[in-house]
Design an enzyme around this catalytic site. Structure first.
Site: not given
Ligand code: NAD
Ligand code: UDP
Length: 329
Positions: A116, A161, A93, A59, A147
């Protein structure tokens, strides 16, 4: 006609659970992911579902989707401190360029977008518990800054936006969330401890373990996100479970739960590791009528059952994922 939701990060932990939830609610889901930290096995069960389609795409490059899109959930981003320290530029990025692309897509499609965000926008917080009004305490140039600052920028550009283009936006500040489909080797504390217990290794507590976290079970998180998307509130909302525990006590809890007799060993505390974290969820309660329902004992049992059923190969896979094939820049 069913409405369409684009979910980025769909092959990850939260993205795959969100995909399941929206399919269950009767939406058409388009998953998008480049698999950098995710795994295709998390969405394998959706392969034959006529309401699910998948686009493999990074993305941070221009995002194109054919046909109407009603909602966008932008969840693509490394989320584990170990992951984002290994791929710092990709992390910056996806939070900045990736978010810009998805906001542009939302504007073009006249879609509502939910992004998120994270409790990491509060950094190592000086206010406890953390309310949405708190501006945070982030070290911009520290290793976690890639991050934290990407997520802070993400919030800013989303609000821009909203204010400038009148885009319908939602921001969820997610606090530590866990459950099945976390990657066993992603380095976050729950898969790390469970993997260690299952392999018969000692549990590695960083620092003296007095730092705290508050763990939310994935189903509760998904419910909060679902309600927020359909609310009319565009400022950030904390979603997490306020039940706080020190990492040292948590390690003991995992040893009891897994019925193993591992020792706890102490390792260096990573730089800027937040010393305390607990969400103030007053706003979510008032606004969304939401609060977590699944206690840690129950959530951990379900999660441990998931990890216990992984194959030997998955259990002993190299300590951390190899990102080299995804790094083009
Ligand atoms: P995760 O690593 O399991 O999932 C993230 C997904 O994003 C992965 O499948 C990865 O391949 C994909 N991804 C990363 N960069 C990408 C790119 N450039 N293009 C397309 N896909 C891409 O992590 P998660 O725990 O599922 O987290 C998901 C979201 O929630 C994230 O944005 C994270 O910052 C946010 N978040 C999660 C938590 C948590 O506790 N799980 C806490 C705070 C925020
Ligand atoms: N942690 C630990 N041992 C591990 C992994 C993590 O003691 O093997 C600690 C880490 O230093 C932090 C807490 O557990 O204080 C939660 O870490 P995690 O990586 O899950 O996420 P964070 O909340 O720091 O983003």
């Amino acid at each position: 006609m069913a409405e369409t939701v684009l979910i980025t990060g769909a092959a990850g932990f939260l993205g795959s659970h969100l995909s399941d939830r929206f399919i269950k609610e009767g939406f058409k889901v388009i998953g998008m992911d480049n698999f950098i930290t995710g795994d295709s096995k998390n969405i394998k069960h959706l392969d034959s579902n006529p309401n699910f389609s998948f686009i493999e795409h990074d993305v941070t490059e221009f995002v194109h989707v054919d046909g109407p899109v009603d909602y966008i959930l932008h969840f693509a981003s490394p989320a584990s401190p170990i992951d984002y320290l290994k791929i710092p530029i990709q992390t910056l990025k996806v939070g900045s360029l990736g978010t810009h692309n998805l906001l542009g897509l939302a504007k073009a499609k006249n879609a509502r977008i939910l992004i998120a965000s994270t409790s990491e926008v509060y950094g190592d917080p000086l206010v406890h518990p953390q309310t949405e009004e708190y501006y945070g305490n982030v070290n911009t140039i520290g290793p976690r800054g890639v991050y934290d600052e990407a997520k802070r920028f993400q919030e800013s550009i989303t609000m821009a936006y909203h204010r400038f283009h009148g885009l319908e936006t939602r921001i969820v500040r997610i606090f530590n969330t866990y459950g099945p489909r976390m990657r066993l080797n992603d380095g976050r504390v729950i898969p790390a401890f469970m993997g260690q217990a299952l392999r018969g290794e000692d549990l590695t507590v960083f620092g003296d373990g007095s730092q705290t976290r508050s763990f939310c079970y994935v189903d509760d998180q998904v419910e909060g996100i679902f309600r927020l998307l359909f609310s009319d509130y565009s400022s950030p909302v904390n979603i997490g479970n306020p039940h706080e525990i020190s990492i040292r006590d948590f390690a003991e809890e995992i040893i009891k739960l897994t019925g193993t007799n591992q020792k706890v060993i102490y390792k260096d505390l990573p730089k800027d590791d937040p010393m305390q974290r607990q969400p103030d969820i007053t706003l979510a309660k008032e606004l969304l009528g939401w609060e977590p329902k699944v206690g840690r004992a129950e959530g951990m049992r379900i999660t441990f059952d998931y990890f216990k059923n992984l194959t030997e190969e998955e259990l002993y896979k190299s300590e951390h994922k190899d990102f080299s094939k995804h790094i083009k820049y």
